[in-house]
Design an enzyme around this catalytic site. Sequence first.
Site, PDB file in Angstrom:
ATOM      1  N   GLY A  43       0.715  -1.355   0.004  1.00 41.08           N
ATOM      2  CA  GLY A  43       0.186   0.090   0.012  1.00 41.08           C
ATOM      3  C   GLY A  43       0.666   1.352  -0.266  1.00 41.08           C
ATOM      4  O   GLY A  43       0.294   2.436  -0.152  1.00 41.08           O
ATOM      5  N   ALA A 186       2.789  25.592   4.242  1.00 38.58           N
ATOM      6  CA  ALA A 186       1.291  25.345   4.169  1.00 38.58           C
ATOM      7  C   ALA A 186       0.877  25.021   3.000  1.00 38.58           C
ATOM      8  O   ALA A 186      -0.061  25.493   2.225  1.00 38.58           O
ATOM      9  CB  ALA A 186       0.583  26.856   4.174  1.00 38.58           C
ATOM     10  N   ILE A 189      -0.073  18.929   3.225  1.00 36.90           N
ATOM     11  CA  ILE A 189       0.178  17.830   4.622  1.00 36.90           C
ATOM     12  C   ILE A 189       0.297  19.019   5.843  1.00 36.90           C
ATOM     13  O   ILE A 189      -0.684  18.839   7.028  1.00 36.90           O
ATOM     14  CB  ILE A 189       1.638  17.404   4.514  1.00 36.90           C
ATOM     15  CG1 ILE A 189       1.609  16.514   3.534  1.00 36.90           C
ATOM     16  CG2 ILE A 189       2.049  16.783   5.888  1.00 36.90           C
ATOM     17  CD1 ILE A 189       2.926  15.407   3.192  1.00 36.90           C
ATOM     18  N   LEU A 191      -1.447  21.879   6.044  1.00 39.34           N
ATOM     19  CA  LEU A 191      -2.836  22.330   6.530  1.00 39.34           C
ATOM     20  C   LEU A 191      -3.771  21.186   7.054  1.00 39.34           C
ATOM     21  O   LEU A 191      -4.628  21.370   8.001  1.00 39.34           O
ATOM     22  CB  LEU A 191      -3.520  22.866   5.093  1.00 39.34           C
ATOM     23  CG  LEU A 191      -2.885  24.231   4.608  1.00 39.34           C
ATOM     24  CD1 LEU A 191      -3.522  24.422   3.270  1.00 39.34           C
ATOM     25  CD2 LEU A 191      -2.930  25.303   5.402  1.00 39.34           C
ATOM     26  N   GLU A 192      -3.657  20.036   6.643  1.00 41.05           N
ATOM     27  CA  GLU A 192      -4.486  18.912   6.947  1.00 41.05           C
ATOM     28  C   GLU A 192      -3.788  18.666   8.307  1.00 41.05           C
ATOM     29  O   GLU A 192      -4.835  18.363   9.372  1.00 41.05           O
ATOM     30  CB  GLU A 192      -4.288  17.741   5.906  1.00 41.05           C
ATOM     31  CG  GLU A 192      -5.004  17.682   4.657  1.00 41.05           C
ATOM     32  CD  GLU A 192      -4.959  16.589   3.976  1.00 41.05           C
ATOM     33  OE1 GLU A 192      -4.580  15.483   4.150  1.00 41.05           O
ATOM     34  OE2 GLU A 192      -5.397  16.759   2.708  1.00 41.05           O
ATOM     35  N   HIS A 448     -32.779  17.165  -6.229  1.00 41.18           N
ATOM     36  CA  HIS A 448     -32.748  18.230  -5.038  1.00 41.18           C
ATOM     37  C   HIS A 448     -33.338  17.769  -3.959  1.00 41.18           C
ATOM     38  O   HIS A 448     -34.356  16.874  -4.027  1.00 41.18           O
ATOM     39  CB  HIS A 448     -34.112  19.371  -5.746  1.00 41.18           C
ATOM     40  CG  HIS A 448     -34.695  20.519  -4.631  1.00 41.18           C
ATOM     41  ND1 HIS A 448     -33.673  21.582  -4.308  1.00 41.18           N
ATOM     42  CD2 HIS A 448     -35.623  20.524  -4.040  1.00 41.18           C
ATOM     43  CE1 HIS A 448     -34.238  22.197  -3.388  1.00 41.18           C
ATOM     44  NE2 HIS A 448     -35.372  21.604  -3.141  1.00 41.18           N
TER      45      HIS A 448
HETATM   46  P1  NAI Z   1       4.035  21.251  -0.655  1.00 35.25           P
HETATM   47  O1  NAI Z   1       4.902  21.033  -1.832  1.00 35.25           O
HETATM   48  O2  NAI Z   1       2.339  20.915  -1.132  1.00 35.25           O
HETATM   49  O3  NAI Z   1       3.901  22.398   0.108  1.00 35.25           O
HETATM   50  C1  NAI Z   1       5.109  22.798   0.987  1.00 35.25           C
HETATM   51  C2  NAI Z   1       5.105  24.496   1.409  1.00 35.25           C
HETATM   52  O4  NAI Z   1       6.166  24.448   2.246  1.00 35.25           O
HETATM   53  C3  NAI Z   1       5.057  25.398   0.182  1.00 35.25           C
HETATM   54  O5  NAI Z   1       3.986  26.046   0.188  1.00 35.25           O
HETATM   55  C4  NAI Z   1       6.519  25.935   0.335  1.00 35.25           C
HETATM   56  O6  NAI Z   1       6.510  27.252  -0.142  1.00 35.25           O
HETATM   57  C5  NAI Z   1       6.791  25.826   1.903  1.00 35.25           C
HETATM   58  N1  NAI Z   1       8.080  25.907   2.391  1.00 35.25           N
HETATM   59  C6  NAI Z   1       9.063  25.412   1.807  1.00 35.25           C
HETATM   60  N2  NAI Z   1      10.229  25.760   2.592  1.00 35.25           N
HETATM   61  C7  NAI Z   1       9.832  26.426   3.425  1.00 35.25           C
HETATM   62  C8  NAI Z   1      10.348  27.248   4.631  1.00 35.25           C
HETATM   63  N3  NAI Z   1      11.963  26.952   4.710  1.00 35.25           N
HETATM   64  N4  NAI Z   1       9.794  27.901   5.424  1.00 35.25           N
HETATM   65  C9  NAI Z   1       8.438  28.156   5.216  1.00 35.25           C
HETATM   66  N5  NAI Z   1       7.865  27.434   4.297  1.00 35.25           N
HETATM   67  C10 NAI Z   1       8.374  26.813   3.221  1.00 35.25           C
HETATM   68  O7  NAI Z   1       4.274  20.046   0.046  1.00 35.25           O
HETATM   69  P2  NAI Z   1       3.531  19.214   1.321  1.00 35.25           P
HETATM   70  O8  NAI Z   1       2.511  19.759   2.174  1.00 35.25           O
HETATM   71  O9  NAI Z   1       4.621  18.716   2.294  1.00 35.25           O
HETATM   72  O10 NAI Z   1       3.053  17.865   0.509  1.00 35.25           O
HETATM   73  C11 NAI Z   1       3.816  17.004  -0.143  1.00 35.25           C
HETATM   74  C12 NAI Z   1       3.251  16.435  -1.402  1.00 35.25           C
HETATM   75  O11 NAI Z   1       2.271  15.506  -1.042  1.00 35.25           O
HETATM   76  C13 NAI Z   1       2.672  17.277  -2.285  1.00 35.25           C
HETATM   77  O12 NAI Z   1       2.857  17.261  -3.836  1.00 35.25           O
HETATM   78  C14 NAI Z   1       1.091  17.179  -1.913  1.00 35.25           C
HETATM   79  O13 NAI Z   1       0.421  17.379  -2.921  1.00 35.25           O
HETATM   80  C15 NAI Z   1       1.267  15.757  -1.494  1.00 35.25           C
HETATM   81  N6  NAI Z   1       0.181  15.257  -0.784  1.00 35.25           N
HETATM   82  C16 NAI Z   1      -1.121  15.560  -1.173  1.00 35.25           C
HETATM   83  C17 NAI Z   1      -2.158  15.487  -0.212  1.00 35.25           C
HETATM   84  C18 NAI Z   1      -3.686  15.418  -0.735  1.00 35.25           C
HETATM   85  O14 NAI Z   1      -3.669  15.286  -2.018  1.00 35.25           O
HETATM   86  N7  NAI Z   1      -4.645  15.762   0.104  1.00 35.25           N
HETATM   87  C19 NAI Z   1      -2.036  15.400   1.206  1.00 35.25           C
HETATM   88  C20 NAI Z   1      -0.792  15.319   1.465  1.00 35.25           C
HETATM   89  C21 NAI Z   1       0.133  15.352   0.474  1.00 35.25           C
END
Ligand code: NAI
Length: 472
Positions: A43, A186, A189, A191-192, A448
Amino acid sequence: MGENMDKLDVIIIGSGPGGYVAAIRAGQLGLKTALIEKDKDLGGTCLNIGCIPSKALLTSSDHFVFAKKEAAKHGILLDNPRVDLSTMQKRKDKVVKALTGGVRQLMKTNKVMVLEGMGTITAPGKVSVKSSSGETQEIETKNIVIATGSVPIELPSAKFDGKTIVSSTEALCFEEAPKKFLVIGAGAIGLELGSVWNRLGSEVTILEFLPRIALGFDLELSNLLQRALTSQGIKFHLETKVTGVKVENGRAVATATKANETLTFEADRVLVSVGRRPFSEGLGAEKVGVEFDEKKRIKVDKHFRTNVKGIFAIGDVIAGPMLAHKAEDEGIACIENIAGKSGHVNYDAIPGIIYTNPELAGVGITEDQAKEKGMNVRVGKFPFRANGRALANEDVEGVVKFIADAKTDRILGAHILQHTASELIAEPASVIEFGGSSEDLGRTTHSHPTLSEAVKEAALAVEKRALHIMNR
Ligand code: NAI
């Protein structure tokens, strides 16, 4: 086993949603298939330490907020609802176990051979599998599909210690809500998991380098989400770059710069969620000549072929959004190509979702992207406060937005902010896939009373003919 193995059509390395779905499709098409996984459970990240456990905790913590803050509005009086975190975590583990066990069962029914161990490509058509007990076997195959996924990016100045400075893996397993929880980044990951622990009682602060949250999503809706999360108690510091985190006696102090100012933030736990990077350590791909791009992603063509004959790659280890459903569809298309069919993925119709409350969902282009590209588009919007079902549900926060081509009316993008946006986005995604127009969607009968009527209304709003609101 050796005899049988000689006749393999495909070996898939990695059993995440990309790899295991590819294995199912290969089984369906009658290919002799083996799936290699280094971890005990199948998985990958999604089922074990990603999408599924996070959604289990998001749902549980959302129910808690309902019990505490919303139930009384419905005339349901609950005295002093409290959280039993250990039960909440056990339920999450049970969900994960059921699903990973289900994948193993699916491998059996599809006649996929599962091999536990680290898979290394030793030559085109040759993979060695080293089990945890140290035994190695070499298997021959006609084709290899690399589906090895991704791992969290580590900040050199805030290295993971698994306790105070953590990745999403540990932040899903806290045994108690940290008093002060600091989140770096933000994105989805941050935000969640920021939402989960805020709901369960932590003081949550999110630091983000960019001037906005949820990069990649529609800016207007991202700003509305930030406002909603702020009203739930999460503190945001935008345009704030974390430069380092020090840990002393189990407490963390993060240093960050905002404009010319240096800021410090204290916390009990720090989540570093600044993105993920492709994972291909120990795979041996470089040694057999597979080409990588500047971001260490494996280069493929639109048929998921690498530059080495018989070696393919899909999912987080190649370019594109790191999303389970993108990996799944690539897995299917890749196997269909191997089987002589013509599989493809439409990258214009891949939804993305952040599972906060409200959820933020989007598919296709955003209004800001359309503007940047100077595209001639029309925008239709409809708020949930004008939707009967949302009122009946006492859940009116959010909006639907469509971006349509001004000339042809073809829908190019759809964006939804709502408690159940993750489900509602499926309809516009499917209309985009079929090349449909806002008029097509607006003329489709929607039941509806449902929240989906707001989707239809937003489509009608493209032509300024939404029914239950003044059109501007
Ligand atoms: P992300 O790439 O989505 O967001 C990371 C954020 O950290 C960016 O906004 C960036 O500007 C900020 N950042 C980077 N370095 C920083 C610093 N030194 N200080 C402050 N801010 C900084 O990465 P995330 O949330 O870790 O997710 C990783 C991957 O996993 C993404 O591709 C995401 O799409 C995927 N994912 C998708 C989910 C979903 O579809 N619901 C859930 C969890 C992850």
